[in-house]
Scaffold this motif. Sequence first.
Motif, PDB file in Angstrom:
ATOM      1  N   TYR A 576       0.632  93.359  13.059  1.00 55.27           N
ATOM      2  CA  TYR A 576       2.057  93.335  12.547  1.00 55.27           C
ATOM      3  C   TYR A 576       2.851  94.805  13.540  1.00 55.27           C
ATOM      4  N   HIS A 577       3.865  94.541  13.704  1.00 57.92           N
ATOM      5  CA  HIS A 577       4.952  95.767  14.147  1.00 57.92           C
ATOM      6  C   HIS A 577       6.237  95.358  14.019  1.00 57.92           C
ATOM      7  N   TYR A 578       7.130  96.253  13.840  1.00 54.48           N
ATOM      8  CA  TYR A 578       8.360  96.210  13.705  1.00 54.48           C
ATOM      9  C   TYR A 578       9.099  95.809  14.826  1.00 54.48           C
ATOM     10  N   ASP A 579       9.825  94.473  14.921  1.00 60.69           N
ATOM     11  CA  ASP A 579      10.449  93.949  16.115  1.00 60.69           C
ATOM     12  C   ASP A 579      11.597  93.078  15.757  1.00 60.69           C
ATOM     13  N   PRO A 580      12.971  93.662  15.578  1.00 62.62           N
ATOM     14  CA  PRO A 580      14.026  92.933  15.313  1.00 62.62           C
ATOM     15  C   PRO A 580      14.137  91.761  16.204  1.00 62.62           C
ATOM     16  N   ALA A 581      13.861  91.799  17.188  1.00 67.64           N
ATOM     17  CA  ALA A 581      13.863  90.550  18.030  1.00 67.64           C
ATOM     18  C   ALA A 581      13.116  89.443  17.644  1.00 67.64           C
ATOM     19  N   VAL A 582      12.224  89.817  16.882  1.00 68.40           N
ATOM     20  CA  VAL A 582      11.510  88.581  16.078  1.00 68.40           C
ATOM     21  C   VAL A 582      11.739  88.058  14.743  1.00 68.40           C
ATOM     22  N   TYR A 583      12.033  89.397  14.162  1.00 67.65           N
ATOM     23  CA  TYR A 583      12.263  89.271  12.630  1.00 67.65           C
ATOM     24  C   TYR A 583      13.753  89.356  12.178  1.00 67.65           C
ATOM     25  N   ASP A 584      14.092  88.734  11.203  1.00 71.42           N
ATOM     26  CA  ASP A 584      15.290  89.106  10.553  1.00 71.42           C
ATOM     27  C   ASP A 584      14.984  89.882   9.240  1.00 71.42           C
ATOM     28  N   TYR A 585      15.526  91.285   9.330  1.00 72.58           N
ATOM     29  CA  TYR A 585      14.946  92.018   8.346  1.00 72.58           C
ATOM     30  C   TYR A 585      16.184  91.984   7.122  1.00 72.58           C
TER      31      TYR A 585
END
Length: 626
Positions: A576-585
Amino acid sequence: MKLINRNTYIFTLILLVLLGSGCKKDFLSVQPPTAIPAELVWKDPALAQAFVTEIYNGLSVGGFAEQMLSSVSDESLFTHPTRGIDLVNSSNINPTTLGWVDATWDYNQMYNRIRSCNITIERLTGTDNAITDQNIKDQLLGQAYFLRAYFYQQLLRFYGSVPIITKSYSLDDDFKVKRATYEECVNFILKDCEESFKLLTGKGMQKGQANSLAALALKSRVLLYAASDLHDIPAAKAKSAVISAYPTPEFLGYLSGDRNARWDSAQKAAKAVMDAGTGYKMGLSAPVSEAEGRVNYKSIAMGGGSKAPGIDASAASELIFARYFIDRSDMRYGRANGPNGYHNWAGNTPVGLLVDDYEMADGTKFSWTNTAQKAMPYQNRDPRFYATILYDAAGWKPRDKVSGGVDPANQIQTGEYDLKDDKGNTIRLKGLDTRGSSIENWNGSWTGYYTHKFIDPDPNIVDASQPQFIPWPFFRYTEAVMNYIEASIELGQLSEAELWLNRIRFRSGMPAITGGSKEELKEIYRHERRIEMVYEEQRYHDTRRWMTAPVTLGRKTTYIKVSGTFKPGKTMSAPYHYDPAVYDYTYTPTTETAQEDRKWDDKIYFRPFTRDEINRNNLLIQNPGY
């Protein structure tokens, strides 16, 4: 999780005996190398310096102990509460159940160190010594007076007034001594500061030793406290029924007198430090860039002890008196407080109450009710935030040095995230730095944050197994500036206070504050002091002397819960890595009481004297509420 070992401050008596004795076999045959008669100590300048050097061990590792004073304030939460911090925070301490007591303000240990100071002063001001070099004698005396003043200051700000002891007791002396008044204690400390300043002025002192500027800085702090609400008894009684009912309030503060005169003395003492010192980048007339502000603040925290790229070693000019670490096994602050996903202990983790107090970069307040800010709470904040707090997705050290392959992005993971497993199923992954981590989850943060300040960011240092050499700042230049600002506000000199307040903000890349009433500027200043001096053992005392503790330290702790869910049509597989293009946080602040149920009681404005101490000295009157 272990307590950090303490080493002797610079060198030991044994080493000096061996070095000083050389080939004098007759000397070695008479005295064992671990026992040195007192008359020999005060005949040899090196042994006398060793005696004084040992007194510095009363400072321990400064504020870098495993349990930090920040965790008995609204700055951090201690992850492992079985050591008594929870008792302090719930106001459940008393003369028989003290909760956490640190060596740097323990009543008995402070008096043990004071006794050593008294021995030094007795020997060197009398005829019972053979040290003829006046310069050396002045240096030793100046250090002893400073250290005695410092240890009494520690007692005064934790316990209120205490007995003033100026001689080294022998076994047949009467140990029953009354408490001096608060005013008498202040005056005694100031006298020692002035004596130390006089003796050390012009002397070339080594790093880590007391110096003339340190004496001025201690004087500034003591006078600021003396002018504050808690120690002005009419003001304190108006704010606390416990103090109002106390029959001997002269042990806690000034019963009467010109309070403006006390503020004036505090202002002058702070200005004396400012005029004699230099500080770091304190002459700015406009804000630096956000990037420079981060580096400036991080460099100040490093105090010249880091080799990390971009850190400005000249920021060590900010330090007035510090504890330095020279032994390679000496200091493991990063291990004690770093993320568990790096095999560290997460000892003192920032609470949401602190994180939420960092302003936006434009100087406006952060608020969870602001939809845009809530959606991206860690963007566009005060640059000092990024040099103080490790938050979800913050970049950090190479994780492959300790846990290879699990996090190539080297980002803090304090949330839960959707992830595709090797069968194509969506699972929920608990981040590597959480209490559900696959790496030492028992050491994970409860709050969802980790501390950044004072941990050396050098990527070559593996915190879990290597020491760092960041000095602890007992006094730094900016504290004196803060003291000057506070006194100026209380004296109605608002433009002067504003000038210096903005210089601190400009250095960190924050915009100027302008205008406002005395009360408005006071609140701005108190916020600025909270942010600038965080984790420097200021907040515990500030909230007490301002008497804001019931509404600051008495609050329940808040944590952050972070969740990452796949956007429609988007997926990610391990790692896993942080990615606001993939995830809604989503970020959800949460009030928690399971780990600690904090509650304020006015009795803990001051620490109690132990039952054993009062039994030994029945003239010692207990503090209010106990």
